[in-house]
Design a protein around this motif. Structure first.
Motif, PDB file in Angstrom:
ATOM      1  N   GLY A 492      24.993 -26.776 -17.522  1.00 49.82           N
ATOM      2  CA  GLY A 492      26.456 -26.539 -17.125  1.00 49.82           C
ATOM      3  C   GLY A 492      26.659 -25.219 -16.830  1.00 49.82           C
ATOM      4  O   GLY A 492      25.816 -24.346 -16.374  1.00 49.82           O
ATOM      5  N   SER A 493      27.957 -24.533 -17.220  1.00 55.50           N
ATOM      6  CA  SER A 493      28.257 -23.200 -17.174  1.00 55.50           C
ATOM      7  C   SER A 493      27.513 -22.130 -18.050  1.00 55.50           C
ATOM      8  O   SER A 493      27.672 -21.099 -17.771  1.00 55.50           O
ATOM      9  N   ARG A 494      26.997 -22.626 -18.758  1.00 55.55           N
ATOM     10  CA  ARG A 494      26.126 -21.903 -19.660  1.00 55.55           C
ATOM     11  C   ARG A 494      24.821 -21.704 -19.293  1.00 55.55           C
ATOM     12  O   ARG A 494      24.026 -20.866 -19.786  1.00 55.55           O
ATOM     13  N   ILE A 495      24.305 -22.228 -18.103  1.00 52.44           N
ATOM     14  CA  ILE A 495      22.770 -21.801 -17.729  1.00 52.44           C
ATOM     15  C   ILE A 495      22.816 -20.409 -17.115  1.00 52.44           C
ATOM     16  O   ILE A 495      21.758 -19.874 -17.351  1.00 52.44           O
ATOM     17  N   ILE A 496      23.518 -19.966 -16.660  1.00 52.12           N
ATOM     18  CA  ILE A 496      23.575 -18.587 -16.143  1.00 52.12           C
ATOM     19  C   ILE A 496      23.199 -17.690 -17.303  1.00 52.12           C
ATOM     20  O   ILE A 496      22.263 -16.946 -17.336  1.00 52.12           O
ATOM     21  N   THR A 497      24.027 -17.702 -18.344  1.00 51.08           N
ATOM     22  CA  THR A 497      23.923 -16.723 -19.397  1.00 51.08           C
ATOM     23  C   THR A 497      22.589 -17.127 -20.352  1.00 51.08           C
ATOM     24  O   THR A 497      22.039 -16.141 -20.722  1.00 51.08           O
ATOM     25  N   THR A 498      22.066 -18.456 -20.315  1.00 51.38           N
ATOM     26  CA  THR A 498      20.943 -18.753 -20.908  1.00 51.38           C
ATOM     27  C   THR A 498      19.678 -18.243 -20.299  1.00 51.38           C
ATOM     28  O   THR A 498      18.924 -17.645 -21.065  1.00 51.38           O
ATOM     29  N   ILE A 499      19.932 -18.248 -19.163  1.00 52.53           N
ATOM     30  CA  ILE A 499      18.550 -17.571 -18.242  1.00 52.53           C
ATOM     31  C   ILE A 499      18.462 -16.072 -18.086  1.00 52.53           C
ATOM     32  O   ILE A 499      17.750 -15.487 -18.323  1.00 52.53           O
ATOM     33  N   LEU A 500      19.932 -15.532 -18.171  1.00 53.91           N
ATOM     34  CA  LEU A 500      20.095 -14.160 -18.381  1.00 53.91           C
ATOM     35  C   LEU A 500      19.255 -13.562 -19.605  1.00 53.91           C
ATOM     36  O   LEU A 500      18.538 -12.643 -19.673  1.00 53.91           O
ATOM     37  N   GLU A 501      19.846 -14.319 -20.890  1.00 59.65           N
ATOM     38  CA  GLU A 501      19.172 -13.913 -22.022  1.00 59.65           C
ATOM     39  C   GLU A 501      17.678 -14.094 -22.147  1.00 59.65           C
ATOM     40  O   GLU A 501      17.154 -13.251 -22.869  1.00 59.65           O
ATOM     41  N   THR A 502      17.100 -15.270 -21.680  1.00 61.03           N
ATOM     42  CA  THR A 502      15.940 -15.316 -21.702  1.00 61.03           C
ATOM     43  C   THR A 502      15.269 -14.114 -20.801  1.00 61.03           C
ATOM     44  O   THR A 502      13.875 -13.576 -21.259  1.00 61.03           O
ATOM     45  N   ILE A 503      15.486 -13.542 -19.704  1.00 55.52           N
ATOM     46  CA  ILE A 503      14.683 -12.541 -19.061  1.00 55.52           C
ATOM     47  C   ILE A 503      15.015 -11.421 -20.251  1.00 55.52           C
ATOM     48  O   ILE A 503      14.170 -10.674 -19.994  1.00 55.52           O
ATOM     49  N   ILE A 504      16.315 -11.197 -20.518  1.00 55.55           N
ATOM     50  CA  ILE A 504      16.249  -9.862 -21.414  1.00 55.55           C
ATOM     51  C   ILE A 504      15.525  -9.842 -22.632  1.00 55.55           C
ATOM     52  O   ILE A 504      14.803  -9.163 -22.928  1.00 55.55           O
ATOM     53  N   ASP A 505      15.479 -11.042 -23.374  1.00 56.45           N
ATOM     54  CA  ASP A 505      14.367 -11.261 -24.269  1.00 56.45           C
ATOM     55  C   ASP A 505      13.139 -11.003 -24.067  1.00 56.45           C
ATOM     56  O   ASP A 505      12.373 -10.427 -24.835  1.00 56.45           O
ATOM     57  N   HIS A 506      12.464 -11.457 -23.104  1.00 53.33           N
ATOM     58  CA  HIS A 506      11.124 -11.259 -22.660  1.00 53.33           C
ATOM     59  C   HIS A 506      10.905  -9.822 -22.288  1.00 53.33           C
ATOM     60  O   HIS A 506      10.004  -9.092 -22.500  1.00 53.33           O
ATOM     61  N   ILE A 507      11.834  -9.141 -21.358  1.00 56.54           N
ATOM     62  CA  ILE A 507      11.426  -7.802 -20.730  1.00 56.54           C
ATOM     63  C   ILE A 507      12.209  -6.751 -21.674  1.00 56.54           C
ATOM     64  O   ILE A 507      11.311  -5.735 -22.066  1.00 56.54           O
ATOM     65  N   ASP A 508      13.108  -6.825 -22.432  1.00 55.79           N
ATOM     66  CA  ASP A 508      13.556  -5.611 -23.196  1.00 55.79           C
ATOM     67  C   ASP A 508      12.986  -5.719 -24.703  1.00 55.79           C
ATOM     68  O   ASP A 508      13.039  -4.802 -25.303  1.00 55.79           O
ATOM     69  N   PHE A 509      12.861  -6.931 -24.922  1.00 62.13           N
ATOM     70  CA  PHE A 509      12.479  -7.001 -26.512  1.00 62.13           C
ATOM     71  C   PHE A 509      11.252  -7.539 -26.686  1.00 62.13           C
ATOM     72  O   PHE A 509      10.637  -7.893 -27.805  1.00 62.13           O
ATOM     73  N   GLY A 510      10.428  -7.864 -25.470  1.00 60.89           N
ATOM     74  CA  GLY A 510       9.012  -8.203 -25.596  1.00 60.89           C
ATOM     75  C   GLY A 510       8.589  -9.757 -26.262  1.00 60.89           C
ATOM     76  O   GLY A 510       7.521  -9.745 -26.779  1.00 60.89           O
ATOM     77  N   LEU A 511       9.518 -10.576 -26.395  1.00 63.85           N
ATOM     78  CA  LEU A 511       9.579 -11.842 -27.059  1.00 63.85           C
ATOM     79  C   LEU A 511       8.644 -12.502 -26.065  1.00 63.85           C
ATOM     80  O   LEU A 511       8.559 -12.605 -24.964  1.00 63.85           O
ATOM     81  N   ASN A 512       7.682 -13.369 -26.425  1.00 58.97           N
ATOM     82  CA  ASN A 512       6.959 -14.536 -25.920  1.00 58.97           C
ATOM     83  C   ASN A 512       7.811 -15.775 -25.744  1.00 58.97           C
ATOM     84  O   ASN A 512       8.863 -15.838 -26.065  1.00 58.97           O
ATOM     85  N   PRO A 513       7.382 -16.706 -24.759  1.00 58.80           N
ATOM     86  CA  PRO A 513       8.405 -17.961 -24.685  1.00 58.80           C
ATOM     87  C   PRO A 513       8.681 -18.736 -25.773  1.00 58.80           C
ATOM     88  O   PRO A 513       9.956 -19.090 -25.738  1.00 58.80           O
ATOM     89  N   ALA A 514       7.994 -18.799 -26.880  1.00 57.17           N
ATOM     90  CA  ALA A 514       8.277 -19.550 -27.964  1.00 57.17           C
ATOM     91  C   ALA A 514       9.422 -18.581 -28.793  1.00 57.17           C
ATOM     92  O   ALA A 514      10.565 -19.446 -29.227  1.00 57.17           O
ATOM     93  N   GLU A 515       9.310 -17.411 -29.034  1.00 54.84           N
ATOM     94  CA  GLU A 515      10.294 -16.686 -29.489  1.00 54.84           C
ATOM     95  C   GLU A 515      11.521 -16.608 -28.964  1.00 54.84           C
ATOM     96  O   GLU A 515      12.720 -16.678 -29.775  1.00 54.84           O
ATOM     97  N   ALA A 516      11.526 -16.448 -27.852  1.00 58.10           N
ATOM     98  CA  ALA A 516      12.695 -16.513 -27.090  1.00 58.10           C
ATOM     99  C   ALA A 516      13.809 -17.631 -27.116  1.00 58.10           C
ATOM    100  O   ALA A 516      14.974 -17.915 -27.221  1.00 58.10           O
ATOM    101  N   THR A 517      13.175 -18.684 -27.577  1.00 58.56           N
ATOM    102  CA  THR A 517      13.956 -20.135 -27.567  1.00 58.56           C
ATOM    103  C   THR A 517      14.498 -19.891 -29.022  1.00 58.56           C
ATOM    104  O   THR A 517      15.491 -20.824 -29.137  1.00 58.56           O
ATOM    105  N   ALA A 518      14.122 -19.124 -29.840  1.00 63.21           N
ATOM    106  CA  ALA A 518      14.508 -19.215 -31.192  1.00 63.21           C
ATOM    107  C   ALA A 518      15.752 -18.382 -31.467  1.00 63.21           C
ATOM    108  O   ALA A 518      16.333 -18.438 -32.460  1.00 63.21           O
TER     109      ALA A 518
END
Length: 587
Positions: A492-518
């Motif tokens: 719902g309304s939280r989709i936007i911020t979830t995807i935002l944080e997923t992008i930031i987790d990968h680009i800024d912090f170098g997390l892999n897909p599994a780490e970003a979910t945690a």
């Protein structure tokens, strides 16, 4: 990845069961991981959770049976779009609370051969007889649940048309080929998982109101339980008709007749003519850049891509990596940027075929400069003091997501929905098809929150043939012009911020897909004025946020991402452990 990031993730102290779900079946066992020499995983650096890894293709979806369907299509020589369409129809069978043929959604495709990106809009449409005040009583007040659990809640479905269109324009296989696995699952049935059994119990009253729905999901006057078999013969018949006659079976044939009859019998508005007139729209994705990467996401009538780019434009000026993953300063800046974006969403976003949406202004870097100047790095701005900005001068629960990548570099990011769990709860008699309640995504009355607490304005008012505003944000991130990340989420309304944080987790912090979910997620949508966080944040961090003026509220999980990362050495995927039925799988 820096050591502080690893320390932050390690501090989460996730239980082994969650770790196992996060890394998927293809990851090494915990025992193998513990016994391995420290340097054996040096190729992944400091990674502490391992995503599924493959060379030739990858699917991440919210049910393992649907994931397996997609991987099998890839193994048979299908491309990413073929697999995505097969997954979409399979989820309609195995994830009935969100997967659907009676709803609608969005798909973003990257075509490796042409290098083009296209956004396919198969969002539901309001029927011809819909009217602006159809959910108000004689006093002008919103009638509770009329836009949610009645036949008036149903928008004209777009999923069948959208998936068929994607296959015809970007796929290589026939509709019959990609539908065959879904038909088999519906005809033969499958065991109900504890997750689905729990949802059926929670929605018992919602579903029990309709005889055709009870006949499918109930046994002995109670919802199906875990381990019992769910067989959907009517749905199998409907899918067979679609496989044989194409989308016309749904929009003009016997399925359309049954849907129209269901509506006419119980006061709904959708007619056979509404179904016949449904159209899929190819749109240009919203595009932005963030620290050298290119972000492609869904344009209006989705608000997702516009506001993801808007928020990233604001945040790019801050040293997020140096501030640290999960730090109070990091979260504060994200929350402030979110507030401004959601205030603009309420004012400006709607169906671009009916209202002028200032996408170029909202995603302008000059507009981001203006908004960033209003952010106090040490103090939260009260929501009631934030008003929609003026981007024009810069003009020149429940949902599911799946991501697919193939060996040729084609990728597909798809989010589609019935809206709330099981949509309206109404099954069109004789079809086995659950119908959406997407009409609630319109503004029933400007200024009155919808089911997700979102405020809408005149731009999103009800009109015939209009598509309701959505937060669905299927997203592709490109690196040097080639797909690097494919992701999306329900919520719902939280989709936007979830995807935002997923992008930031990968680009800024170098997390892999599994780490970003945690990583615990955070969310602010301007109103209500609360900073919503998942459990797992340090009490020290929460205290610092409160000192800055944030009203912090610990609430249930946000989003269930399905993410694939494309690296030089292969494909890496993870299905969010917030849904235990999900799975990432490759070959």
């Amino acid at each position: 990845m820096t050591l502080p990031v690893r320390s932050r993730l390690a501090a989460l102290a996730l239980v082994p069961a969650v770790v196992a779900l996060c890394v998927g079946l293809a990851a090494p066992s915990l025992a193998q991981t513990a016994a391995a020499p420290p340097m054996v995983r040096y190729d992944i650096g400091y990674d502490i959770f391992y995503p599924v890894r493959a060379q030739n293709g990858m699917v991440a979806a919210e049910h393992r049976l649907a994931t397996e369907v997609g991987v099998d299509i890839l193994k048979r020589g299908g491309n990413a779009v073929d697999a995505a369409v097969a997954v979409g129809f399979a989820l309609a069978v195995v994830l009935p609370n969100a997967g659907n043929v009676g709803g609608g959604g969005f798909m973003v495709v990257h075509d490796a051969k042409t290098g083009e990106d296209v956004a396919i809009d198969f969002r539901e449409m309001a029927p011809a007889k819909a009217s602006r005040d159809m959910y108000l009583d004689e006093q002008g007040k919103v009638v509770a649940n009329r836009s949610l659990y009645t036949h008036l809640a149903v928008g004209v479905p777009g999923t069948v048309a959208g998936l068929a269109h994607a296959l015809a324009t970007h796929g290589t296989m026939t509709l019959a080929d990609v539908l065959a696995p879904a038909i088999k699952l519906a005809r033969e049935g499958y065991d109900v998982t504890p997750q689905l059994a729990g949802l059926l119990e929670v929605e018992r009253d919602h579903l029990a109101a309709w005889g055709a729905t009870r006949a499918i999901f109930f046994k002995d006057e109670r919802p199906l339980r875990a381990g019992e078999k769910l067989v959907q013969s009517d749905l199998a018949n409907s899918l067979e008709l679609i496989a044989k006659d194409g989308p016309k079976a749904f929009y003009e044939g016997s399925i359309a007749e049954k849907i129209a009859a269901e509506m006419a019998k119980r006061g709904g508005l959708i007619t056979a003519e509404d179904l016949k007139n449904y159209k899929v729209v190819d749109r240009e994705p919203v595009s932005g850049t963030y620290r050298g990467y290119t972000v492609k996401s869904m344009p209006p009538p989705s608000s997702g891509g516009t506001h993801i780019v808007q928020i990233l434009n604001i945040l790019e000026r801050y040293p997020l990596k140096e501030q640290g993953l999960g730090s109070a300063q990091n979260i504060h800046l994200m929350a402030e940027a979110m507030k401004f974006a959601y205030a603009d969403r309420a004012e400006y976003l709607g169906d671009p075929d009916f209202t002028k949406v200032p996408v170029k202004g909202l995603t302008s870097r000059r507009y981001a400069d203006e908004l960033a100047a209003k952010i106090d790095p040490d103090k939260a701005t009260p929501a009631n003091s934030i008003k929609p900005g003026k981007p024009q001068p810069y003009e020149s629960d429940q949902t599911t997501h799946f991501s697919v990548a193939d060996a040729q570099g084609n990728v597909v990011s798809t989010t589609y929905t019935l809206n709330l769990n099981f949509g309206s709860g109404i099954v069109a008699e004789g079809t086995g098809i659950l119908l959406n309640n997407e009409m609630d995504d319109f503004s029933a009355k400007p200024g009155v929150p919808n089911a997700f607490g979102l405020i809408g304005g005149e731009a999103n008012s009800v009109q015939p043939f209009k598509r309701p505003l959505s937060s669905m944000s299927p997203t592709i991130v490109l690196k040097d012009g080639k797909p690097w990340l494919v992701t999306g989420s329900p919520g719902g309304s939280r989709i936007i911020t979830t995807i935002l944080e997923t992008i930031i987790d990968h680009i800024d912090f170098g997390l892999n897909p599994a780490e970003a979910t945690a990583v615990p997620r955070v969310h602010h949508q301007w109103t209500p004025d609360e900073l919503r966080v998942e459990k797992g944040l340090s009490p020290d961090t929460v205290r610092l946020l409160e000192q800055k003026g944030h009203k912090v509220a610990v609430k249930p999980t946000m989003g269930r991402t399905q993410t694939i990362q494309l690296r030089a050495d292969g494909l890496y995927g993870a299905s969010d452990p917030r849904n235990p039925d999900g799975q990432a799988l490759g070959y």
